[in-house]
Write an enzyme that holds these catalytic residues in place. Structure first.
Site, PDB file in Angstrom:
ATOM      1  N   ALA A  88       0.861  -1.179   0.000  1.00  0.00           N
ATOM      2  CA  ALA A  88       0.000   0.000   0.000  1.00  0.00           C
ATOM      3  C   ALA A  88       0.901   1.234   0.000  1.00  0.00           C
ATOM      4  O   ALA A  88       2.062   1.171   0.415  1.00  0.00           O
ATOM      5  CB  ALA A  88      -0.892  -0.028   1.228  1.00  0.00           C
ATOM      6  N   GLY A 130       0.725  -5.038   0.896  1.00  0.00           N
ATOM      7  CA  GLY A 130      -0.478  -5.101   0.059  1.00  0.00           C
ATOM      8  C   GLY A 130      -0.203  -5.741  -1.292  1.00  0.00           C
ATOM      9  O   GLY A 130      -1.111  -6.315  -1.901  1.00  0.00           O
ATOM     10  N   GLU A 169      -0.507  -9.280  -0.661  1.00  0.00           N
ATOM     11  CA  GLU A 169      -1.916  -9.558  -0.371  1.00  0.00           C
ATOM     12  C   GLU A 169      -2.761  -9.534  -1.647  1.00  0.00           C
ATOM     13  O   GLU A 169      -3.654 -10.360  -1.830  1.00  0.00           O
ATOM     14  CB  GLU A 169      -2.433  -8.545   0.661  1.00  0.00           C
ATOM     15  CG  GLU A 169      -1.797  -8.775   2.038  1.00  0.00           C
ATOM     16  CD  GLU A 169      -2.041  -7.638   3.013  1.00  0.00           C
ATOM     17  OE1 GLU A 169      -1.824  -6.465   2.635  1.00  0.00           O
ATOM     18  OE2 GLU A 169      -2.439  -7.916   4.157  1.00  0.00           O
ATOM     19  N   GLU A 177       4.937  -4.966   6.985  1.00  0.00           N
ATOM     20  CA  GLU A 177       4.215  -3.900   7.691  1.00  0.00           C
ATOM     21  C   GLU A 177       4.731  -3.711   9.115  1.00  0.00           C
ATOM     22  O   GLU A 177       4.717  -2.611   9.664  1.00  0.00           O
ATOM     23  CB  GLU A 177       2.711  -4.211   7.731  1.00  0.00           C
ATOM     24  CG  GLU A 177       2.005  -4.138   6.386  1.00  0.00           C
ATOM     25  CD  GLU A 177       1.997  -5.453   5.625  1.00  0.00           C
ATOM     26  OE1 GLU A 177       2.805  -6.350   5.937  1.00  0.00           O
ATOM     27  OE2 GLU A 177       1.179  -5.574   4.701  1.00  0.00           O
TER      28      GLU A 177
HETATM   29  N1  CAA Z   1       4.622   3.239  -0.627  1.00  0.00           N
HETATM   30  C1  CAA Z   1       5.030   4.392  -1.158  1.00  0.00           C
HETATM   31  N2  CAA Z   1       6.182   4.535  -1.839  1.00  0.00           N
HETATM   32  C2  CAA Z   1       6.950   3.447  -1.984  1.00  0.00           C
HETATM   33  C3  CAA Z   1       6.592   2.205  -1.438  1.00  0.00           C
HETATM   34  C4  CAA Z   1       5.371   2.118  -0.737  1.00  0.00           C
HETATM   35  N3  CAA Z   1       4.898   0.955  -0.220  1.00  0.00           N
HETATM   36  N4  CAA Z   1       7.568   1.311  -1.711  1.00  0.00           N
HETATM   37  C5  CAA Z   1       8.504   1.975  -2.411  1.00  0.00           C
HETATM   38  N5  CAA Z   1       8.135   3.268  -2.587  1.00  0.00           N
HETATM   39  C6  CAA Z   1       8.884   4.334  -3.255  1.00  0.00           C
HETATM   40  C7  CAA Z   1      10.067   4.788  -2.444  1.00  0.00           C
HETATM   41  O1  CAA Z   1       9.654   5.717  -1.459  1.00  0.00           O
HETATM   42  C8  CAA Z   1      10.930   5.402  -3.506  1.00  0.00           C
HETATM   43  O2  CAA Z   1      10.415   6.685  -3.833  1.00  0.00           O
HETATM   44  P1  CAA Z   1      11.424   7.951  -3.948  1.00  0.00           P
HETATM   45  O3  CAA Z   1      12.308   7.604  -5.124  1.00  0.00           O
HETATM   46  O4  CAA Z   1      10.493   9.091  -4.202  1.00  0.00           O
HETATM   47  O5  CAA Z   1      12.171   8.016  -2.674  1.00  0.00           O
HETATM   48  C9  CAA Z   1      10.691   4.489  -4.719  1.00  0.00           C
HETATM   49  O6  CAA Z   1       9.451   3.823  -4.460  1.00  0.00           O
HETATM   50  C10 CAA Z   1      11.768   3.426  -4.881  1.00  0.00           C
HETATM   51  O7  CAA Z   1      11.912   2.742  -3.652  1.00  0.00           O
HETATM   52  P2  CAA Z   1      13.316   2.592  -2.885  1.00  0.00           P
HETATM   53  O8  CAA Z   1      14.208   3.720  -3.209  1.00  0.00           O
HETATM   54  O9  CAA Z   1      12.995   2.351  -1.435  1.00  0.00           O
HETATM   55  O10 CAA Z   1      13.862   1.264  -3.574  1.00  0.00           O
HETATM   56  P3  CAA Z   1      14.839   0.174  -2.926  1.00  0.00           P
HETATM   57  O11 CAA Z   1      15.188  -0.757  -4.053  1.00  0.00           O
HETATM   58  O12 CAA Z   1      15.921   0.816  -2.161  1.00  0.00           O
HETATM   59  O13 CAA Z   1      13.932  -0.616  -1.854  1.00  0.00           O
HETATM   60  C11 CAA Z   1      11.935  -1.774  -1.123  1.00  0.00           C
HETATM   61  C12 CAA Z   1      12.818  -1.376  -2.309  1.00  0.00           C
HETATM   62  C13 CAA Z   1      12.669  -2.755  -0.222  1.00  0.00           C
HETATM   63  C14 CAA Z   1      10.696  -2.463  -1.704  1.00  0.00           C
HETATM   64  C15 CAA Z   1      11.541  -0.510  -0.302  1.00  0.00           C
HETATM   65  O14 CAA Z   1      11.060   0.467  -1.213  1.00  0.00           O
HETATM   66  C16 CAA Z   1      10.485  -0.747   0.722  1.00  0.00           C
HETATM   67  O15 CAA Z   1      10.785  -1.260   1.796  1.00  0.00           O
HETATM   68  N6  CAA Z   1       9.205  -0.377   0.437  1.00  0.00           N
HETATM   69  C17 CAA Z   1       8.133  -0.455   1.367  1.00  0.00           C
HETATM   70  C18 CAA Z   1       7.642  -1.885   1.569  1.00  0.00           C
HETATM   71  C19 CAA Z   1       6.519  -1.944   2.612  1.00  0.00           C
HETATM   72  O16 CAA Z   1       6.733  -1.645   3.772  1.00  0.00           O
HETATM   73  N7  CAA Z   1       5.279  -2.336   2.180  1.00  0.00           N
HETATM   74  C20 CAA Z   1       4.144  -2.430   3.056  1.00  0.00           C
HETATM   75  C21 CAA Z   1       3.285  -1.208   2.946  1.00  0.00           C
HETATM   76  S1  CAA Z   1       1.942  -1.149   4.104  1.00  0.00           S
HETATM   77  C22 CAA Z   1       0.765  -2.191   3.490  1.00  0.00           C
HETATM   78  O17 CAA Z   1       0.903  -2.732   2.392  1.00  0.00           O
HETATM   79  C23 CAA Z   1      -0.456  -2.403   4.335  1.00  0.00           C
HETATM   80  C24 CAA Z   1      -1.440  -3.409   3.849  1.00  0.00           C
HETATM   81  O18 CAA Z   1      -1.629  -4.449   4.463  1.00  0.00           O
HETATM   82  C25 CAA Z   1      -2.262  -3.199   2.688  1.00  0.00           C
END
Ligand code: CAA
Length: 258
Positions: free
Chosen positions: A66, A109, A112, A132
């Protein structure tokens, strides 16, 4: 026109393709994108020229969860009012088979959404996780339920409580995906799988999908009764007559969805 997804209603005969298309954000699932998927699935479900649907991201990410930036400032009251997961409920109700083609990240998400799909083809680069917990919350769209049913309690606990990712090989071992293929083939492989299903009777496919899903929703006796009713009901279709006649006449059946 959708802004965050690309839709090809006919990537192969009777097979549609939806591609998540926020590459810079690793296909983070904002509310708008999810609404677009919901609307398109309603249209494709009603389209007689579509019998199976492939959902993919791109090579780097299926979806990284998400949209954290969209959610970060929200209060619990905001979340209750927005109630974003009702959109996901609608996606879950898609009658036609949904096949996820996953490469790169399928997280939170994203994982999911993948688990709402009926089958999963993964590239060797795919990574799956429910991270998460690392941002102070927990899965909210099925990650504690569908993941646990798919991989069992101890693996689900490990993934949900540590936030650690698993790779494609492990996902295959734990039954989270159907098949792992080299990255250059993951989309084609998913389309091929969809094409095999698209050759079957679409009514029988829908009823069979509905019955399999009942295994997760109903006690066994009721689910067996549900299955039996669906089986008997299929004898009202022309496709059943065609399928059985074709078998007897030693020819390939041609199903019309009637
Ligand atoms: N939401 C918003 N933006 C996101 C995102 C997310 N879930 N995942 C990645 N992005 C964005 C980053 O912020 C980044 O944007 P900027 O260039 O503007 O900074 C861009 O995508 C590229 O990401 P990274 O620079 O972080 O890329 P990376 O290769 O270094 O890392 C990653 C990749 C490990 C996937 C890392 O991006 C990450 O940890 N993302 C979040 C994963 C996460 O926590 N997901 C769960 C979300 S909550 C949820 O899903 C609740 C539910 O149950 C529905």
């Amino acid at each position: 026109m959708p802004e965050f997804i690309l839709v090809n209603p006919q990537i192969a005969p009777y097979v549609a393709h939806i591609q998540l298309n926020r590459p810079k954000e690793l296909n983070a699932l904002n509310l708008e994108l999810m609404l677009e998927i919901k609307e398109v699935l309603i249209q494709l479900d009603a389209d007689e020229n579509v019998r199976a649907i492939v959902l993919s991201g791109n090579e780097r990410a299926f979806a990284a969860g998400a949209d954290i930036k969209q959610m970060a400032g929200r209060t619990a009251v905001d979340m209750l009012k927005i109630d974003q997961f009702t959109t996901w409920d609608s996606i879950r109700k898609t009658k036609k088979p949904l096949i996820a083609a996953v490469s790169g990240f399928a997280l939170g998400g994203g994982c999911e959404l993948m688990m709402i799909c009926d089958m999963v083809i993964a590239s060797e680069t795919a990574q799956f996780g429910q991270p998460e917990i690392s941002i102070g919350v927990m899965p909210g769209a099925g990650g504690t339920q569908r993941l646990t049913r798919a991989v069992g309690k101890v693996k689900a606990m490990e993934m949900v409580l540590t936030g650690k990712f698993i790779n494609a090989e492990e996902a295959l071992k734990y039954g989270l995906v159907n098949k792992v293929v080299p990255i250059e083939h993951y989309l084609n492989e998913a389309v091929n799988l969809a094409s095999v299903i698209a050759e079957k009777s679409p009514i029988a496919v829908q009823m069979a999908k509905e019955s399999v899903l009942k295994a997760f929703e109903m006690p066994l006796q009721e689910a067996l009764f549900f299955e039996r009713k669906n089986f008997y009901m299929l004898f009202a279709t022309e496709d059943q007559k065609e399928g059985m006649a074709a078998f007897v006449e030693k020819r390939k059946a041609v199903f019309k969805g009637q």
